[in-house]
Scaffold this active site. Structure first.
Site, PDB file in Angstrom:
ATOM      1  N   CYS A 112       0.820  -1.229   0.000  1.00 55.75           N
ATOM      2  CA  CYS A 112       0.000   0.000   0.000  1.00 55.75           C
ATOM      3  C   CYS A 112       0.848   1.271   0.000  1.00 55.75           C
ATOM      4  CB  CYS A 112      -0.927   0.007   1.210  1.00 55.75           C
ATOM      5  SG  CYS A 112      -2.021  -1.409   1.212  1.00 55.75           S
ATOM      6  N   HIS A 263      -3.844   7.092   1.291  1.00 52.13           N
ATOM      7  CA  HIS A 263      -4.140   5.725   0.874  1.00 52.13           C
ATOM      8  C   HIS A 263      -5.581   5.382   1.273  1.00 52.13           C
ATOM      9  CE1 HIS A 263      -3.951   1.533   0.187  1.00 52.13           C
ATOM     10  NE2 HIS A 263      -3.961   1.205   1.464  1.00 52.13           N
ATOM     11  N   ASN A 293     -10.065  -0.912  -1.788  1.00 50.31           N
ATOM     12  CA  ASN A 293      -8.624  -0.703  -1.599  1.00 50.31           C
ATOM     13  C   ASN A 293      -7.884  -1.293  -2.813  1.00 50.31           C
ATOM     14  OD1 ASN A 293      -5.939  -0.753  -0.823  1.00 50.31           O
ATOM     15  ND2 ASN A 293      -6.320  -1.589   1.210  1.00 50.31           N
TER      16      ASN A 293
HETATM   17  O1  UT7 Z   1      -4.301  -1.336   2.946  1.00 54.03           O
HETATM   18  C1  UT7 Z   1      -3.622  -2.103   3.883  1.00 54.03           C
HETATM   19  C2  UT7 Z   1      -3.969  -1.702   5.222  1.00 54.03           C
HETATM   20  N1  UT7 Z   1      -5.227  -2.302   5.615  1.00 54.03           N
HETATM   21  C3  UT7 Z   1      -5.941  -1.688   6.526  1.00 54.03           C
HETATM   22  O2  UT7 Z   1      -5.576  -0.600   6.939  1.00 54.03           O
HETATM   23  C4  UT7 Z   1      -7.171  -2.367   7.077  1.00 54.03           C
HETATM   24  C5  UT7 Z   1      -7.264  -2.108   8.553  1.00 54.03           C
HETATM   25  N2  UT7 Z   1      -8.306  -2.868   9.227  1.00 54.03           N
HETATM   26  C6  UT7 Z   1      -9.616  -2.635   9.020  1.00 54.03           C
HETATM   27  O3  UT7 Z   1      -9.973  -1.804   8.195  1.00 54.03           O
HETATM   28  C7  UT7 Z   1     -10.622  -3.366   9.879  1.00 54.03           C
HETATM   29  O4  UT7 Z   1      -9.945  -4.069  10.892  1.00 54.03           O
HETATM   30  C8  UT7 Z   1     -11.540  -4.336   9.079  1.00 54.03           C
HETATM   31  C9  UT7 Z   1     -12.493  -3.539   8.215  1.00 54.03           C
HETATM   32  C10 UT7 Z   1     -10.704  -5.255   8.212  1.00 54.03           C
HETATM   33  C11 UT7 Z   1     -12.365  -5.194  10.024  1.00 54.03           C
HETATM   34  O5  UT7 Z   1     -13.116  -4.375  10.904  1.00 54.03           O
HETATM   35  P1  UT7 Z   1     -13.157  -4.697  12.463  1.00 54.03           P
HETATM   36  O6  UT7 Z   1     -14.054  -3.697  13.069  1.00 54.03           O
HETATM   37  O7  UT7 Z   1     -11.730  -4.743  12.948  1.00 54.03           O
HETATM   38  O8  UT7 Z   1     -13.855  -6.098  12.492  1.00 54.03           O
HETATM   39  P2  UT7 Z   1     -13.325  -7.515  13.059  1.00 54.03           P
HETATM   40  O9  UT7 Z   1     -12.295  -8.095  12.149  1.00 54.03           O
HETATM   41  O10 UT7 Z   1     -12.980  -7.384  14.507  1.00 54.03           O
HETATM   42  O11 UT7 Z   1     -14.604  -8.381  12.946  1.00 54.03           O
HETATM   43  C12 UT7 Z   1     -15.797  -8.030  13.689  1.00 54.03           C
HETATM   44  C13 UT7 Z   1     -16.857  -9.035  13.339  1.00 54.03           C
HETATM   45  C14 UT7 Z   1     -16.415 -10.481  13.547  1.00 54.03           C
HETATM   46  O12 UT7 Z   1     -17.529 -11.214  14.001  1.00 54.03           O
HETATM   47  P3  UT7 Z   1     -17.715 -11.519  15.590  1.00 54.03           P
HETATM   48  O13 UT7 Z   1     -16.498 -12.307  15.982  1.00 54.03           O
HETATM   49  O14 UT7 Z   1     -17.800 -10.202  16.258  1.00 54.03           O
HETATM   50  O15 UT7 Z   1     -18.985 -12.317  15.631  1.00 54.03           O
HETATM   51  C15 UT7 Z   1     -16.069 -10.943  12.156  1.00 54.03           C
HETATM   52  O16 UT7 Z   1     -16.187 -12.342  11.989  1.00 54.03           O
HETATM   53  O17 UT7 Z   1     -17.203  -8.930  11.951  1.00 54.03           O
HETATM   54  C16 UT7 Z   1     -17.082 -10.220  11.314  1.00 54.03           C
HETATM   55  N3  UT7 Z   1     -16.668 -10.019   9.935  1.00 54.03           N
HETATM   56  C17 UT7 Z   1     -17.537  -9.853   8.926  1.00 54.03           C
HETATM   57  N4  UT7 Z   1     -18.870  -9.864   8.892  1.00 54.03           N
HETATM   58  C18 UT7 Z   1     -19.445  -9.645   7.688  1.00 54.03           C
HETATM   59  C19 UT7 Z   1     -15.406  -9.934   9.446  1.00 54.03           C
HETATM   60  N5  UT7 Z   1     -15.442  -9.718   8.120  1.00 54.03           N
HETATM   61  C20 UT7 Z   1     -16.752  -9.676   7.778  1.00 54.03           C
HETATM   62  C21 UT7 Z   1     -17.416  -9.469   6.552  1.00 54.03           C
HETATM   63  N6  UT7 Z   1     -18.748  -9.467   6.558  1.00 54.03           N
HETATM   64  N7  UT7 Z   1     -16.754  -9.270   5.413  1.00 54.03           N
END
Ligand code: UT7
Length: 336
Positions: A112, A263, A293
């Site tokens: 990135c 980014h 992204n």
């Molecule tokens: O470009 C490179 C750099 N990348 C980044 O900067 C990305 C940085 N990270 C993020 O943007 C966020 O961490 C994400 C958008 C990837 C994820 O958001 P989050 O608020 O950290 O969610 P999480 O991974 O903690 O997941 C929360 C919940 C989980 O369910 P439970 O355990 O709470 O029941 C996941 O299983 O959301 C669930 N989940 C989804 N649900 C629906 C994870 N992915 C999905 C999905 N659809 N695609």
């Protein structure tokens, strides 16, 4: 003195739009989750094209807008994490498409932050006098490498395909003056976090007998892994620090910057960065809603779209910053 000026900008997004609702049909996800957590509404996916094919289209546009003939290009820098083949680099395939045999082609692997590293390399080469016209491209095809099972959904909903390109040329500029050129770049990396956002295979790690075998594919080691929360926290902190570093280096303050081109990993990250910097969100140009992204391509695509929207005009002071796998991060301050 000689400065590196962005002479032309181009982008190419494949025409196929994939909305969050389209993803709902093939993955265990929801439009609501994706919008709320990331700001993404849709992204583009290729039908079959390669990364260098997207880069080629973006490059043609950048050359045309710069009014530069391809034969004037004396270096190609290609930033991508999704090359056409494992080797040689995608830069060689782009060079072949452009019909520029003999012109050096340099691939860089900073994910990135690739475009920011590319700007720094181009700036340094131009200021040294070694090259006078550089084609810098950021391009990705993610859609051919996404894990669409529940295991990969946190990553797969984020990424899209696309390319952006800039032609950068040598120009006489006044020291500390207001001529259009790259003022400074600030690059960083921290390999202690390399495995927080990565693709393990193919690879020659001590953990593997083969670069790639059936078992590794069955285990999904060729798909991306991300520790989302850790990446999120580091991204916000590091992008703010990189912006402040560029401002301090140039003895400027945040009010002097006309446009922030960050980014595009998550709209929430960019909102937090804006808040930390004390700038209103309308000074940040975001495209993640439409394209997701696109990794190394987000910043040149942002430049392209900001120009089209009339938000980026010649003479404006532009701050770019990025964060990604490596971890790598950095910023560039330039006058467009
Ligand atoms: O470009 C490179 C750099 N990348 C980044 O900067 C990305 C940085 N990270 C993020 O943007 C966020 O961490 C994400 C958008 C990837 C994820 O958001 P989050 O608020 O950290 O969610 P999480 O991974 O903690 O997941 C929360 C919940 C989980 O369910 P439970 O355990 O709470 O029941 C996941 O299983 O959301 C669930 N989940 C989804 N649900 C629906 C994870 N992915 C999905 C999905 N659809 N695609």
């Amino acid at each position: 003195m000689i400065g590196a000026k962005i002479e032309g900008v181009g982008a190419y997004l494949p025409p196929k739009v994939v909305t969050n609702s389209d993803l709902e049909k093939i993955m265990d996800t929801s439009d609501e989750w994706i919008r709320k957590r990331t700001g993404i509404e849709e992204r583009r996916w290729v039908d079959h094209e390669s990364t260098s094919a997207l880069a080629y289209q973006a490059s043609l546009l950048a050359l045309e807008r710069a009014q530069v003939s391809k034969d004037e290009i004396d270096l190609i820098i290609f930033a991508t994490l999704s090359p056409d083949h494992d080797f040689p680099g995608a830069g060689c395939f782009l060079q072949e498409r452009l019909g520029l045999p003999g012109v050096p082609a340099l691939d860089i692997r900073q994910q990135c932050t690739g475009f920011i590293y590319g700007l720094s390399i181009a700036n340094t080469y131009i200021k040294s006098g070694e090259y006078r016209k550089i084609l810098l491209v950021g391009a990705e095809v993610h859609s051919k490498g996404l894990d669409k099972s529940p295991k990969g959904r946190d990553i797969s909903v984020l990424f899209g395909d696309g390319a952006g390109a800039v032609v950068i040329g040598a120009h006489p500029v006044e020291d500390k003056g207001c001529d259009s050129h790259i003022y400074s770049s600030h690059l960083h990396a921290d390999g202690r976090f390399a495995k927080e956002l990565w693709i393990a295979a193919p690879g020659t790690s001590e953990d593997f007998e083969d670069r790639l075998n059936r078992q590794m594919v069955d285990d999904g080691l060729h798909y991306g892994y991300m520790n989302g929360k850790k990446v999120f926290a580091h991204a916000t902190k590091s992008m703010v620090a990189a912006v402040m570093e560029a401002l301090e280096y140039n003895q400027m303050d945040v009010s002097q910057v006309d446009l922030f081109l960050f980014h595009q990993a998550n709209l929430r990250i960019n909102s937090m960065v804006a808040r930390e910097l004390g700038i209103s969100e309308d000074r940040v140009f975001n495209t993640i809603m439409k394209y997701g992204n696109t990794t190394a391509a987000t910043i040149p695509i942002g430049m392209n779209d900001a120009i089209a929207a009339g938000k980026l005009q010649p003479g404006m002071l532009v701050m770019t910053a990025a964060f990604g796998s490596g971890f790598t991060w950095g910023s560039t301050l330039l006058r467009y």
